[in-house]
Design an enzyme around this catalytic site. Sequence first.
Site, short mmCIF file in Angstrom:
data_model
loop_
_atom_site.label_atom_id
_atom_site.label_comp_id
_atom_site.label_asym_id
_atom_site.label_seq_id
_atom_site.Cartn_x
_atom_site.Cartn_y
_atom_site.Cartn_z
N LYS A 23 -12.74 66.20 -34.07
CA LYS A 23 -13.69 64.87 -34.35
C LYS A 23 -13.51 64.54 -35.11
CE LYS A 23 -16.54 66.12 -30.16
NZ LYS A 23 -17.55 66.54 -29.58
N ASP B 165 -21.88 61.79 -28.32
CA ASP B 165 -22.03 63.13 -27.88
C ASP B 165 -23.95 62.95 -28.48
OD1 ASP B 165 -20.13 64.70 -27.54
OD2 ASP B 165 -19.50 64.92 -29.55
N GLY C 53 -24.56 75.14 -37.80
CA GLY C 53 -23.49 74.45 -37.12
C GLY C 53 -23.67 72.85 -37.84
N ALA D 58 -19.98 68.43 -33.22
CA ALA D 58 -20.90 68.11 -32.37
C ALA D 58 -22.84 68.15 -33.04
CB ALA D 58 -20.98 68.67 -31.51
N LEU E 247 -25.45 74.35 -26.14
CA LEU E 247 -24.46 73.44 -26.22
C LEU E 247 -22.91 73.19 -25.32
CD1 LEU E 247 -23.85 70.41 -29.03
CD2 LEU E 247 -25.82 70.77 -27.88
P1 NAP Z 1 -15.62 71.80 -34.75
O1 NAP Z 1 -15.82 70.35 -35.43
O2 NAP Z 1 -14.64 73.16 -34.44
O3 NAP Z 1 -16.86 72.71 -35.89
C1 NAP Z 1 -16.76 74.08 -35.52
C2 NAP Z 1 -18.54 74.81 -35.76
O4 NAP Z 1 -18.80 75.41 -35.35
C3 NAP Z 1 -18.60 75.16 -37.41
O5 NAP Z 1 -20.20 74.05 -37.49
C4 NAP Z 1 -18.27 75.63 -37.82
O6 NAP Z 1 -19.17 76.47 -39.01
C5 NAP Z 1 -18.92 76.57 -36.37
N1 NAP Z 1 -17.72 78.10 -36.15
C6 NAP Z 1 -17.08 78.41 -35.36
N2 NAP Z 1 -16.48 79.55 -36.02
C7 NAP Z 1 -18.04 80.56 -35.80
C8 NAP Z 1 -18.31 81.45 -36.44
N3 NAP Z 1 -17.20 82.73 -35.96
N4 NAP Z 1 -18.98 82.05 -36.90
C9 NAP Z 1 -20.01 80.52 -37.40
N5 NAP Z 1 -19.76 79.53 -37.22
C10 NAP Z 1 -18.40 79.83 -36.57
O7 NAP Z 1 -16.59 71.55 -33.09
P2 NAP Z 1 -17.30 71.16 -32.47
O8 NAP Z 1 -16.88 69.72 -31.82
O9 NAP Z 1 -18.47 71.11 -33.41
O10 NAP Z 1 -18.23 71.68 -31.09
C11 NAP Z 1 -18.91 72.93 -31.30
C12 NAP Z 1 -18.93 73.86 -30.07
O11 NAP Z 1 -20.07 72.60 -29.41
C13 NAP Z 1 -17.99 73.88 -29.34
O12 NAP Z 1 -18.29 74.86 -29.06
C14 NAP Z 1 -18.18 73.28 -28.47
O13 NAP Z 1 -17.63 73.34 -26.59
C15 NAP Z 1 -19.43 72.47 -27.71
N6 NAP Z 1 -19.62 71.32 -27.82
C16 NAP Z 1 -21.10 71.49 -26.09
C17 NAP Z 1 -20.66 69.12 -26.02
C18 NAP Z 1 -21.41 68.86 -24.67
O14 NAP Z 1 -21.46 68.21 -24.29
N7 NAP Z 1 -21.99 69.99 -24.69
C19 NAP Z 1 -20.14 68.19 -26.75
C20 NAP Z 1 -19.44 68.39 -28.01
C21 NAP Z 1 -18.60 69.80 -28.44
P3 NAP Z 1 -17.36 75.54 -40.37
O15 NAP Z 1 -18.16 74.71 -40.76
O16 NAP Z 1 -18.47 76.95 -41.34
O17 NAP Z 1 -16.14 76.18 -39.80
#
Ligand code: NAP
Length: 285
Positions: free
Chosen positions: A73, A109, A133, A137, A227
Site C-alpha cells: 500500500k 479503507d 498497528g 490499513a 480488521l
Molecule cells: P502492512 O502494511 O503489511 O502492515 C502490517 C502491520 O502488522 C504493521 O503494523 C506490522 O508492524 C504489524 N505486524 C506484522 N507482523 C507482526 C507481528 N508478527 N507482530 C506484531 N506486529 C506485526 O499490512 P496492512 O495492509 O496494514 O494490513 C494489516 C491487516 O489488516 C491485514 O491482516 C489485512 O488483512 C487487514 N486488512 C483488512 C481490511 C478489510 O477490509 N477488512 C483492509 C485492509 C487490511 P511493523 O510496522 O512493526 O512491521
Amino acid sequence: MASSPPKTNQLVFILGHPLEHTLSPAMQNAAFKSLRVPWLYLPLDISTEQVRPVLQMMRSLPAQGANVTVPYKGNVITYLDGVEPEANWLGSVNTIYRKGGKLFGTSTDGEGFLRSLGPLRKKLKGSRGLLLGAGGAAKAVAGALAGSGVLGFQIANRSSRRASQLVRALRGKFKRLEVGAVSIREAEKLLPQFDWVVQATSVGLKHGDPSPLSLKAASPSTWIVDLIYHRETSFLKEARGRRLPRLGGLGMLLHQGALSFSRWTGKKAPLKVMENVLLHSLGSR
Ligand code: NAP
C-alpha cells in the site's frame, strides 16, 4: 437460445503478497456480472521488485485499475502519476484508478472502515481508543478515526518508529487530536481508559497466530474491531470470552470494495450481491 456472456474488455487487478486468502476477486467479479459490466478482476501475487513493472504494464493494457493490499500500500505511491491528498499524507493507497493513460491512487479503507461500524460509528464522537498497528490499513483507519470526532487515540505497533511517524503525520493534520505512541505493554495497562480498540496488524492472518494484546484489563463496555476477516482471530476470541461488543473485518472488506467499484465504474455498487458472495465464500471454507 440463451445469449452468450459479454466478452471481457477491461481488467482490474489486486496486487499483493500473499493473495491466497483474498475474497476480492469473487466479490468484484460478481458485482461486475450483476451490473453487466464486461470486466474481469484478477489477483496478481507479486514481489516487491515487480510492483513498478506491473504498474508500467497496466498503463499499456486495457486495465481500469487495481486494489493494492499487504504489503504494497505504501510502495505503489512512488510509481503512480498522482495520489489523492489524504492517501498521500498517510502514505497508503488501496485503490488505483485510471484517467487517460495515467494511474492515480486513493484509499477507500478509511471510509470503508467507518461504514462497517454501523451503529457503533455514532459512538466515536468524544471517545478515546487504541489503534494496534501502523501499516497501510492502520494508517487509513487512523486518518478516518482522526476525522470522525474522536477526542484521541494511542497507537501501539511492533516497530515504535513507524508508530511515531504516524503520530507525527496525524498531529500535523489534526491539531486538536490527542494522539500518541505507546508500546504494547503500556497499551495493556492503559486499557481501562479506552472506549474502543481497533486491531489493524496482520497478526491473526495465519492460523494459530497469538493475540497481539491481552484484553484482560479492558472495561466491559470497550468495543473491539479486528480488521482480519478470514476467521475469528485469537484477539476476537478473547473479546468474545470477555463478552465485549465486537466486530470482524468483513464489513470493512465489503464497504472498501464497494467504494473501489464505484471509483472504477462510476456506478453504485451492488452491495447485497457483494455481501452474499463474501458470506458464501467464507461459509464454504
Ligand atoms: P502492512 O502494511 O503489511 O502492515 C502490517 C502491520 O502488522 C504493521 O503494523 C506490522 O508492524 C504489524 N505486524 C506484522 N507482523 C507482526 C507481528 N508478527 N507482530 C506484531 N506486529 C506485526 O499490512 P496492512 O495492509 O496494514 O494490513 C494489516 C491487516 O489488516 C491485514 O491482516 C489485512 O488483512 C487487514 N486488512 C483488512 C481490511 C478489510 O477490509 N477488512 C483492509 C485492509 C487490511 P511493523 O510496522 O512493526 O512491521
